[in-house]
Scaffold this motif. Structure first.
Motif, PDB file in Angstrom:
ATOM      1  N   UNK A  83      75.185  34.287  41.710  1.00 32.92           N
ATOM      2  CA  UNK A  83      73.921  34.881  41.278  1.00 32.92           C
ATOM      3  C   UNK A  83      73.139  35.151  42.557  1.00 32.92           C
ATOM      4  N   UNK A  84      72.777  36.410  42.782  1.00 32.57           N
ATOM      5  CA  UNK A  84      72.110  36.815  44.014  1.00 32.57           C
ATOM      6  C   UNK A  84      70.683  37.273  43.718  1.00 32.57           C
ATOM      7  N   UNK A  85      69.774  36.961  44.642  1.00 34.71           N
ATOM      8  CA  UNK A  85      68.395  37.423  44.498  1.00 34.71           C
ATOM      9  C   UNK A  85      67.781  37.611  45.878  1.00 34.71           C
ATOM     10  N   UNK A  86      66.691  38.362  45.924  1.00 30.64           N
ATOM     11  CA  UNK A  86      66.012  38.634  47.189  1.00 30.64           C
ATOM     12  C   UNK A  86      65.267  37.390  47.670  1.00 30.64           C
ATOM     13  N   UNK A  87      65.427  37.070  48.941  1.00 26.21           N
ATOM     14  CA  UNK A  87      64.706  35.936  49.512  1.00 26.21           C
ATOM     15  C   UNK A  87      63.200  36.177  49.500  1.00 26.21           C
ATOM     16  N   UNK A  88      62.815  37.427  49.661  1.00 26.49           N
ATOM     17  CA  UNK A  88      61.392  37.750  49.778  1.00 26.49           C
ATOM     18  C   UNK A  88      60.682  37.826  48.433  1.00 26.49           C
ATOM     19  N   UNK A  89      61.440  37.766  47.346  1.00 27.25           N
ATOM     20  CA  UNK A  89      60.839  37.904  46.022  1.00 27.25           C
ATOM     21  C   UNK A  89      60.812  36.555  45.318  1.00 27.25           C
ATOM     22  N   UNK A  90      59.656  36.216  44.764  1.00 27.67           N
ATOM     23  CA  UNK A  90      59.513  34.943  44.060  1.00 27.67           C
ATOM     24  C   UNK A  90      60.461  34.890  42.866  1.00 27.67           C
ATOM     25  N   UNK A  91      61.186  33.781  42.749  1.00 32.70           N
ATOM     26  CA  UNK A  91      62.122  33.598  41.641  1.00 32.70           C
ATOM     27  C   UNK A  91      61.366  32.970  40.473  1.00 32.70           C
ATOM     28  N   UNK A  92      61.138  33.755  39.448  1.00 30.16           N
ATOM     29  CA  UNK A  92      60.319  33.314  38.320  1.00 30.16           C
ATOM     30  C   UNK A  92      61.010  32.206  37.530  1.00 30.16           C
ATOM     31  N   UNK A  93      60.239  31.561  36.664  1.00 36.50           N
ATOM     32  CA  UNK A  93      60.798  30.515  35.811  1.00 36.50           C
ATOM     33  C   UNK A  93      61.877  31.086  34.899  1.00 36.50           C
ATOM     34  N   UNK A  94      61.683  32.327  34.453  1.00 31.76           N
ATOM     35  CA  UNK A  94      62.685  32.977  33.610  1.00 31.76           C
ATOM     36  C   UNK A  94      63.990  33.164  34.371  1.00 31.76           C
ATOM     37  N   UNK A  95      63.886  33.644  35.616  1.00 37.14           N
ATOM     38  CA  UNK A  95      65.087  33.835  36.439  1.00 37.14           C
ATOM     39  C   UNK A  95      65.743  32.497  36.748  1.00 37.14           C
ATOM     40  N   UNK A  96      64.934  31.480  37.036  1.00 40.12           N
ATOM     41  CA  UNK A  96      65.500  30.154  37.307  1.00 40.12           C
ATOM     42  C   UNK A  96      66.202  29.606  36.067  1.00 40.12           C
ATOM     43  N   UNK A  97      65.640  29.903  34.894  1.00 38.56           N
ATOM     44  CA  UNK A  97      66.280  29.479  33.652  1.00 38.56           C
ATOM     45  C   UNK A  97      67.626  30.149  33.459  1.00 38.56           C
ATOM     46  N   UNK A  98      67.714  31.416  33.827  1.00 40.90           N
ATOM     47  CA  UNK A  98      68.982  32.145  33.716  1.00 40.90           C
ATOM     48  C   UNK A  98      70.031  31.529  34.638  1.00 40.90           C
ATOM     49  N   UNK A  99      69.618  31.209  35.868  1.00 37.81           N
ATOM     50  CA  UNK A  99      70.545  30.588  36.825  1.00 37.81           C
ATOM     51  C   UNK A  99      71.014  29.237  36.295  1.00 37.81           C
ATOM     52  N   UNK A 100      70.091  28.470  35.725  1.00 33.28           N
ATOM     53  CA  UNK A 100      70.455  27.153  35.180  1.00 33.28           C
ATOM     54  C   UNK A 100      71.479  27.289  34.053  1.00 33.28           C
ATOM     55  N   UNK A 101      71.298  28.280  33.199  1.00 32.99           N
ATOM     56  CA  UNK A 101      72.227  28.474  32.083  1.00 32.99           C
ATOM     57  C   UNK A 101      73.610  28.858  32.594  1.00 32.99           C
ATOM     58  N   UNK A 102      73.663  29.675  33.635  1.00 37.50           N
ATOM     59  CA  UNK A 102      74.965  30.013  34.224  1.00 37.50           C
ATOM     60  C   UNK A 102      75.646  28.752  34.740  1.00 37.50           C
ATOM     61  N   UNK A 103      74.875  27.885  35.390  1.00 38.54           N
ATOM     62  CA  UNK A 103      75.440  26.630  35.886  1.00 38.54           C
ATOM     63  C   UNK A 103      75.991  25.793  34.730  1.00 38.54           C
TER      64      UNK A 103
END
Length: 317
Positions: A286-306
Motif C-alpha cells: 500500500x503506497x501513499x505520498x509522504x507529504x500528504x496526511x494519511x487520514x483515519x479512513x486511509x489508515x483504516x483501509x491499511x489496517x484491514x489489508x493487514x
C-alpha cells in the motif's frame, strides 16, 4: 495572542528579515510589524534584536521552539477533528491495476464497507505507470501495487510477496520435452528460464515492468525469446497460454481464477515452475505520498489489508 501572530513570527524568525517575511506572507511590512509588536506586548519582552542583521533574543528563541510545538499541536487537532467528520461522511480513492483489482479488492472492500459504511470509495484503474502518476499528482489517496519508482516522495507498506512463475502448457511440455516431461511434472526435473529458450513465448510488452524484466532475464541467460505474441495486459495472455499457444511468465496471483486448470500431472492444462532465481518475489504494497496526511479512513483501509492478508495466502502449486 493569536495563532496567526505566531505563524507570522515563525516566518519572520526563519527569514530574519521583516521585508522578506512580509513578501513571503503576502502582507505589508507594517502589518507584520504590528503582529510582532502585539506578541512582544503580550509577553512583555523584545523578541528580536533589531540590529543589522536582525536576530532573535533569548526570549525570541524560546518562543520559536514553543510556537512550533503549539502550531503542530493545533494542526494535529484539526486533522483529528477532520478525521471524525470524514468517518461520518468522507471519501477514499484507491489506485490499482485492473486485473489486481479483481483479485485483491473484493474481500478487502467488503470488510472496509462493513467498518466504514458512510465512506464513499473511488477505484482508479490503470496500468502501473498510470496509477503511479495518479498518486504522484495526489489524484488518489492510496496505491496498491509494487513500490513506485519515485520512492523518495512515497511511503510503501508491504503486505504480500508476489511470486512470478513460468507457465508452460501441457502440450508444449510434451512437444519440446518428450523424454523429460514426466520427470518435469513430478518435480524431479527442475525447469529454468533457459530450458524454454526454444519454446514459443507469450510476452508482456517491453514498456511494462514485467515485460522489461522478462527480456532482461532472457538476455542474462544468453538467449533471445521466440515471441509469438505480445500484449500489455496479462488478462489477454493468460487465456492464450491456457489454450497452448505459448509459454509465459506471470505473477502467480493472476492465475488464481484458473487454478482448476493448473496441475502437476496430465490432468492440468498448464504446469507452473518457480523461477525465483531470475524473478525474485516482489513486495505488494500500500503506497501513499509522504507529504500528504494519511487520514483515519486511509489508515483504516491499511489496517484491514493487514488483517485480511492471511486470506491472500494462495498456494497454486
Amino acid at each position: 495572542m493569536n495563532l496567526l501572530s505566531l505563524e507570522y513570527f515563525l516566518v519572520a524568525a526563519e527569514e530574519m528579515s521583516f521585508t522578506k517575511a512580509a513578501v513571503r506572507l503576502y502582507i505589508t511590512q507594517q502589518s507584520l510589524s504590528g503582529h510582532i509588536k502585539k506578541l512582544e506586548e503580550y509577553f512583555g519582552c523584545s523578541l528580536f534584536d533589531r540590529g543589522n542583521p536582525l536576530t532573535l533574543t533569548k526570549e525570541g528563541l524560546g518562543l520559536q521552539q514553543a510556537a512550533r510545538k503549539i502550531l503542530a499541536a493545533v494542526a494535529d487537532t484539526e486533522k483529528e477533528i477532520q478525521d471524525i467528520k470524514d468517518l461520518r461522511n468522507g471519501e477514499l480513492s484507491i489506485g490499482i491495476t485492473r486485473t489486481r483489482g479483481n483479485l485483491y479488492l473484493p474481500p478487502i472492500l467488503t470488510k472496509f464497507h462493513q467498518e466504514f459504511p458512510n465512506i464513499q470509495l473511488t477505484i482508479f484503474e490503470g496500468n502501473s505507470q498510470e496509477t503511479e502518476t495518479a498518486l504522484d499528482r495526489a489524484k488518489i489517496d492510496l496505491l496498491i501495487g509494487y513500490p513506485p519508482l519515485s520512492k523518495n516522495s512515497m511511503q510503501s507498506i508491504p503486505f504480500w510477496k508476489e511470486e512470478t512463475v513460468l507457465v508452460i502448457p501441457y502440450q508444449i511440455l510434451v512437444r519440446y520435452f518428450p523424454a523429460e516431461y514426466r520427470d518435469i511434472l513430478s518435480g524431479s526435473r527442475k525447469m529454468n528460464l533457459r530450458d524454454v529458450r526454444h519454446c514459443p513465448v507469450l510476452a508482456m510488452d517491453v514498456e511494462t515492468r514485467l515485460g522489461r524484466r522478462f527480456y532482461e532475464a532472457c538476455g542474462e541467460q544468453g538467449f533471445l525469446p521466440k515471441v509469438v505474441l505480445k500484449a500489455k495486459s496479462l488478462s489477454v495472455l493468460v487465456p492464450l497460454c491456457l489454450n497452448g499457444l505459448g509459454i509465459m511468465v506471470c505473477p502467480e496471483v493472476f492465475l488464481l481464477p484458473y487454478r482448476n486448470q493448473i496441475g502437476s500431472r496430465e490432468d492440468g492444462r498448464v504446469f507452473l515452475s518457480p523461477i525465483s532465481d531470475v524473478f525474485p518475489p516482489k513486495d505488494m504494497c500500500v503506497n501513499y505520498l509522504k507529504s500528504k496526511y494519511l487520514s483515519a479512513t486511509a489508515r483504516g483501509f491499511v489496517r484491514i489489508i493487514e488483517q485480511e492478508k492471511a486470506q491472500l495466502a494462495w498456494n497454486l502449486y
